[in-house]
Enzyme design. Structure first.
Site, PDB file in Angstrom:
ATOM      1  N   ASP A 305       0.867  -1.179   0.000  1.00  0.00           N
ATOM      2  CA  ASP A 305       0.000   0.000   0.000  1.00  0.00           C
ATOM      3  C   ASP A 305       0.901   1.226   0.000  1.00  0.00           C
ATOM      4  O   ASP A 305       2.057   1.160   0.445  1.00  0.00           O
ATOM      5  CB  ASP A 305      -0.922  -0.003   1.225  1.00  0.00           C
ATOM      6  CG  ASP A 305      -2.058   1.016   1.138  1.00  0.00           C
ATOM      7  OD1 ASP A 305      -2.160   1.720   0.110  1.00  0.00           O
ATOM      8  OD2 ASP A 305      -2.841   1.112   2.106  1.00  0.00           O
ATOM      9  N   HIS A 306       0.376   2.321  -0.513  1.00  0.00           N
ATOM     10  CA  HIS A 306       1.138   3.566  -0.538  1.00  0.00           C
ATOM     11  C   HIS A 306       1.014   4.298   0.799  1.00  0.00           C
ATOM     12  O   HIS A 306      -0.111   4.532   1.257  1.00  0.00           O
ATOM     13  CB  HIS A 306       0.612   4.503  -1.629  1.00  0.00           C
ATOM     14  CG  HIS A 306       0.757   3.975  -3.021  1.00  0.00           C
ATOM     15  ND1 HIS A 306      -0.295   3.910  -3.904  1.00  0.00           N
ATOM     16  CD2 HIS A 306       1.837   3.502  -3.686  1.00  0.00           C
ATOM     17  CE1 HIS A 306       0.129   3.429  -5.061  1.00  0.00           C
ATOM     18  NE2 HIS A 306       1.419   3.172  -4.952  1.00  0.00           N
ATOM     19  N   PHE A 459      -5.445   3.859   0.790  1.00  0.00           N
ATOM     20  CA  PHE A 459      -6.469   2.825   0.556  1.00  0.00           C
ATOM     21  C   PHE A 459      -6.144   1.994  -0.688  1.00  0.00           C
ATOM     22  O   PHE A 459      -7.052   1.591  -1.418  1.00  0.00           O
ATOM     23  CB  PHE A 459      -7.889   3.403   0.410  1.00  0.00           C
ATOM     24  CG  PHE A 459      -8.215   4.557   1.306  1.00  0.00           C
ATOM     25  CD1 PHE A 459      -7.766   4.612   2.614  1.00  0.00           C
ATOM     26  CD2 PHE A 459      -8.982   5.604   0.842  1.00  0.00           C
ATOM     27  CE1 PHE A 459      -8.084   5.676   3.435  1.00  0.00           C
ATOM     28  CE2 PHE A 459      -9.302   6.678   1.655  1.00  0.00           C
ATOM     29  CZ  PHE A 459      -8.845   6.716   2.952  1.00  0.00           C
ATOM     30  N   HIS A 460      -4.870   1.732  -0.930  1.00  0.00           N
ATOM     31  CA  HIS A 460      -4.468   1.032  -2.157  1.00  0.00           C
ATOM     32  C   HIS A 460      -3.926  -0.370  -1.859  1.00  0.00           C
ATOM     33  O   HIS A 460      -2.950  -0.804  -2.478  1.00  0.00           O
ATOM     34  CB  HIS A 460      -3.423   1.861  -2.902  1.00  0.00           C
ATOM     35  CG  HIS A 460      -3.930   3.194  -3.349  1.00  0.00           C
ATOM     36  ND1 HIS A 460      -3.090   4.220  -3.752  1.00  0.00           N
ATOM     37  CD2 HIS A 460      -5.190   3.684  -3.460  1.00  0.00           C
ATOM     38  CE1 HIS A 460      -3.813   5.278  -4.084  1.00  0.00           C
ATOM     39  NE2 HIS A 460      -5.093   4.969  -3.917  1.00  0.00           N
ATOM     40  N   THR A 461      -4.544  -1.080  -0.941  1.00  0.00           N
ATOM     41  CA  THR A 461      -4.098  -2.426  -0.587  1.00  0.00           C
ATOM     42  C   THR A 461      -4.094  -3.326  -1.823  1.00  0.00           C
ATOM     43  O   THR A 461      -5.085  -3.392  -2.554  1.00  0.00           O
ATOM     44  CB  THR A 461      -5.038  -3.040   0.456  1.00  0.00           C
ATOM     45  OG1 THR A 461      -5.291  -2.079   1.479  1.00  0.00           O
ATOM     46  CG2 THR A 461      -4.436  -4.291   1.064  1.00  0.00           C
TER      47      THR A 461
END
Length: 522
Positions: A305-306, A459-461
């Protein structure tokens, strides 16, 4: 939303369908749409959440933040992050038709072409940018019409701001003052510089994956959409997935697939479903009392994730007006070091205060404020997801390992200094009465402490069931689960290396490709 859609058609569940798709998010809806549009196959779409049709908080782009921890969110948290002051960080995931595209920040952004070349280099052969660009274009109904890089007439409406908020305009103008490029489209030939954001917004309302892909085909006699149904396991016989077990009105129902089952439950719940079904690292499954069906040790590994730093907060020098768009409006992509091949850091304006609780406790942010969030889009730290019980609704350990790699912190330190320079431009001096968080210039250990306190999620899982050809790959490059027939994955879990962007666009592209693979292999 198409005017005719007010509810989901009620249809009786039958014992078998040609295809079963689990999850109605960015990866699942394109699969359903293309199968219904291009074949005579029967399709069952199973969604654990509600329809979410006509919900003002979902429809209004400016109100998306409140959807986290609502009834439309799974309510997951990342485990305490050792390198981010051991803080628990919430990770919103959509539990509603449209999945996370129904609760996210409405961003349509695909990153840099080199992101996808890296996928191919990592073993996801056939996923170079030239391979995936036609699928990105197929998704799009871009307001600027078709170009070499953009698509028109696709299911997803994509627009830019009709009237940039003053803070959004300042980000672009300030970047220009610093000598950074100002570009018209971050999804064009080059993403480096400041640009208007691309949004899934039409007529002032959210345009989710459900809106664009699902709602136009709801009346098809070949499609059944079942909401409020949690999938709890896969039915596997003689090395083939032949169906799913799911809850219908509290009862466990087994529904068969004569063709294939497609998992599109996302980077958290797709690996959970695999493990619940005995697919994963055998010793871990045995420890949970789950009989192993296939020893596939890559399931749940490679979580990426970021890291997002929330945020540099400013006192507004004057009233800035009502919130517009998604509360942002523009973006900035640049290199933390000049020797990099592509931008690795990213910033966006916030029409209000987005600071993490740890920073709100440290600094006085009272009164009218605005912010700049910044983060790392080429993060190197990776983590894992782990089931803690064999209960399908039981607790999980989700660990992104934010800032574990020293290079991630170094890049964020560099990014902070760029934000500090932006604060000194005329564009921001005209809006700002001073920086509140931090309330003084930071260097060294103080700056790293600020980054750890402000570390949050984009929110980039992704990455927890990655595609590839090595022993830790979970799917092959055609998205088939290795070692199991009749089972594919079409969501963010298959991403091998996190791209430098919001994940909605690449996952939609994955869904479009998955549909083609299914049709070719039928």
């Amino acid at each position: 939303m198409p005017a005719a859609v007010s509810s989901i058609p009620r249809k009786s569940l039958v014992k078998a369908y040609d295809y079963i798709v689990v999850g109605s998010g960015s990866g699942g809806c394109p699969v359903v749409h293309r199968l219904i549009e291009d074949t005579d196959a029967t399709v069952l779409l199973i969604e654990a959440g509600e329809p979410g049709i006509g919900v003002p908080g979902i429809d209004d782009p400016a109100e998306w933040v409140a959807l986290g921890k609502s009834r439309y969110d799974w309510g997951y948290d990342y485990a305490p992050a050792p390198h981010a002051d051991n803080r628990v960080i919430g990770i919103p995931r959509g539990r509603v038709l449209g999945g996370s595209s129904a609760i996210n920040a409405l961003m349509w952004y695909r990153g840099h072409p080199l992101d996808y070349d890296a996928w191919d280099d990592a073993g996801a052969t056939g996923w170079r940018f030239d391979d995936v660009l036609p699928y990105f274009k197929r998704c799009e109904d871009w307001e600027g019409g078709e170009t070499a890089f953009r698509g028109a007439g696709g299911p997803l409406t994509i627009t830019t701001s009709r009237d940039l908020h003053p803070v959004a305009r300042a980000l672009m103008e300030g970047a220009g003052e610093l000598g950074m490029p100002v570009i018209g489209d971050p999804n064009g030939a080059n993403n480096e510089g400041a640009a208007p954001s691309n949004f899934n917004i039409s007529g002032g309302k959210r345009w989710s994956s459900a809106t664009g892909y699902l709602f136009p085909i709801l009346d098809s006699p070949h499609l059944t959409v079942l909401t409020g149904s949690l999938t709890i396991g896969l039915v596997i016989e003689k090395g083939r997935c032949i169906g799913v077990r799911h809850l219908v009105d509290g009862d466990i129902v087994e529904t068969r697939a004569t063709g294939e089952v497609i998992l599109a439950a996302g980077a958290i719940d797709t690996p959970r479903l695999l493990m619940l079904s005995g697919i994963g690292k055998a010793n871990d499954l045995k420890a949970l009392g789950i009989p192993p069906v296939l020893d596939l040790p890559g399931v749940g590994r490679n979580l990426q994730d970021h890291p997002l730093i929330q945020a540099c907060v400013f006192r507004a020098s004057r009233p800035l007006g009502a919130k517009t768009d998604n509360g942002g409006g523009t973006m900035l992509n640049w290199k933390s070091r000049p020797d990099l091949e592509q931008p690795d850091v990213h910033a966006f304006p916030v029409q209000g205060n987005s600071a993490e609780p740890a920073l709100r406790e440290t600094y006085d942010m009272s009164g009218e404020v605005f912010a700049i969030g910044f983060g790392l889009m080429r993060s190197k730290s990776t983590g894992y997801m782990k089931m803690l019980t064999n209960d399908p609704r039981g607790p999980l350990e989700l660990q992104p390992n934010y800032l574990a790699e020293a290079s991630d912190m170094e890049a964020l330190v560099s990014a902070y200094h760029t934000i500090a320079s932006l604060a000194g431009t005329k564009a921001f001096r005209d809006l700002s009465a001073g920086l509140l968080a931090p309330d003084r210039p930071l260097e060294g250990s103080d700056l790293k402490a600020f980054i750890r306190q402000g570390c949050s999620t984009f929110f980039h899982t992704c990455g927890t069931a990655r595609m590839g050809t090595d022993d830790l790959a979970v799917t092959d490059p055609r998205l088939k689960v290795r070692g199991i027939e009749g089972l594919r994955i079409s969501d963010a879990s298959v991403i091998p290396i996190i791209p430098t962007c919001n994940t909605h666009a690449p996952v939609t592209m994955i869904g479009e490709r998955a549909a083609d693979f299914l049709k070719e292999d039928a």
